[in-house]
Design an enzyme around this catalytic site. Structure first.
Site, short mmCIF file in Angstrom:
data_model
loop_
_atom_site.label_atom_id
_atom_site.label_comp_id
_atom_site.label_asym_id
_atom_site.label_seq_id
_atom_site.Cartn_x
_atom_site.Cartn_y
_atom_site.Cartn_z
N SER A 98 0.83 -1.20 0.00
CA SER A 98 0.00 0.00 0.00
C SER A 98 0.86 1.25 0.00
O SER A 98 2.09 1.20 0.09
CB SER A 98 -0.92 0.00 1.23
OG SER A 98 -0.17 0.32 2.39
N SER A 106 0.75 3.65 2.32
CA SER A 106 0.69 4.29 3.64
C SER A 106 2.05 4.80 4.13
O SER A 106 2.09 5.65 5.03
CB SER A 106 0.11 3.32 4.67
OG SER A 106 1.01 2.27 4.95
N LYS A 129 4.56 0.49 9.82
CA LYS A 129 4.36 1.90 10.18
C LYS A 129 5.62 2.42 10.87
O LYS A 129 6.57 1.68 11.09
CB LYS A 129 3.16 2.08 11.12
CG LYS A 129 1.83 1.50 10.63
CD LYS A 129 1.27 2.21 9.42
CE LYS A 129 -0.03 1.57 8.95
NZ LYS A 129 -0.50 2.10 7.66
N SER A 168 -3.29 6.54 5.68
CA SER A 168 -2.70 5.51 6.52
C SER A 168 -3.67 5.13 7.63
O SER A 168 -4.14 5.98 8.39
CB SER A 168 -1.39 6.03 7.15
OG SER A 168 -0.88 5.08 8.08
#
Length: 267
Positions: A73, A75, A130, A220
């Site tokens: 993704s 994010s 993250k 995100s």
């Protein structure tokens, strides 16, 4: 993927057990059986002897040294792009058993700014990535376009307009900013002036947990949005991302391939 981890452990232990049984019992029975040719082995033993060393090395490297992941993704843009293949250091935060992820030897703890791979508390069968922005005991705030830590707003420097490529082209036009976390500087993307009331608030990070956010702040699903708990438990950590070893969006690298990203460290 957990099924791969389980299969790897089962195959490694199974082939190792076959070799032990052969050494302790089966080989002696074959030697006593004059009807078998000298040195002849059952196919299962032969295959186990061939594959066990390879499986054991892969299991040890993947469980305790480094594990590969692919970024699915946007994010973590602009630092990690869709199609990046990364390596994750598995011992940065302690040696953990495969499958259960139980820590057996403590080594270190996440630092603010680390990019971490983990199993989110609301989706324990998945691996997410993250950046750690809040440590245990921190007071985290996010209001408008600004992150604050322990009451101090984080400072930013504008680097210009971001130009996206491939599947990340949708972020073209977003502001590319340098975010100065305490002790760590990195880049983020934001659509300045378009702050949504969603994902804003103040949080205090409990002991043994962390507050994580994506670098692509408006795209995100991170600690700001988790409903059951806004925090990442330490036991859910898989490791620290440290290297991009390939970028390839499609099968056989059709459509997008960025050779310049090979060997890039993750900041």
């Amino acid at each position: 993927m957990k099924w791969f981890e389980i299969a790897l452990v089962v195959l490694t232990l199974g082939s190792g057990l076959v070799l032990l049984l052969d050494k302790w019992f089966l080989a002696k029975r074959r030697a006593a059986n004059a009807s078998l040719l000298e040195g002849e082995e059952p196919a299962l033993v032969d295959y186990s002897r061939a594959f066990f060393p390879v499986l054991a090395v892969v299991l040890v490297l993947r469980s305790f040294v480094a594990e590969p992941y692919k970024i699915p993704s946007s994010s973590m843009m602009p630092n990690l792009l869709i199609g990046d293949f990364i390596l994750v250091n598995k011992f940065s935060y302690g040696f953990r058993l495969p499958i259960t992820n139980t820590k057996i030897i403590p080594v270190g703890e996440p630092k603010r700014g680390d990019v971490v791979v983990f199993k989110p508390p609301h989706a324990p069968d998945q691996n997410w990535i993250k950046r750690v922005v809040g440590l245990p005991g921190d007071r985290i705030g996010f209001h408008g376009d600004t992150l604050s830590i322990n009451g101090e707003p984080v400072t930013y420097q504008a680097l210009g307009e971001y130009i996206g490529k491939g599947r990340g082209a949708e972020m073209t036009g977003a502001a590319l900013l340098t975010e100065n976390l305490p002790g760590r500087t990195h880049t983020v993307l934001e659509w300045l002036g378009r702050a949504s009331p969603m994902g804003q608030g103040d949080w205090v990070v409990p002991d043994g947990q962390y507050f994580v956010m994506g670098d692509n702040r408006d795209n995100s699903e991170d600690s700001r949005f988790w409903t059951q708990t806004h925090f990442l438990p330490e036991q859910n950590l898989r490791g620290k991302a440290f290297l991009i070893w390939l970028n390839c969006e499609g099968w056989f690298c059709k459509g997008s391939f960025e050779p310049s990203r090979i060997g890039t460290g993750i900041q």
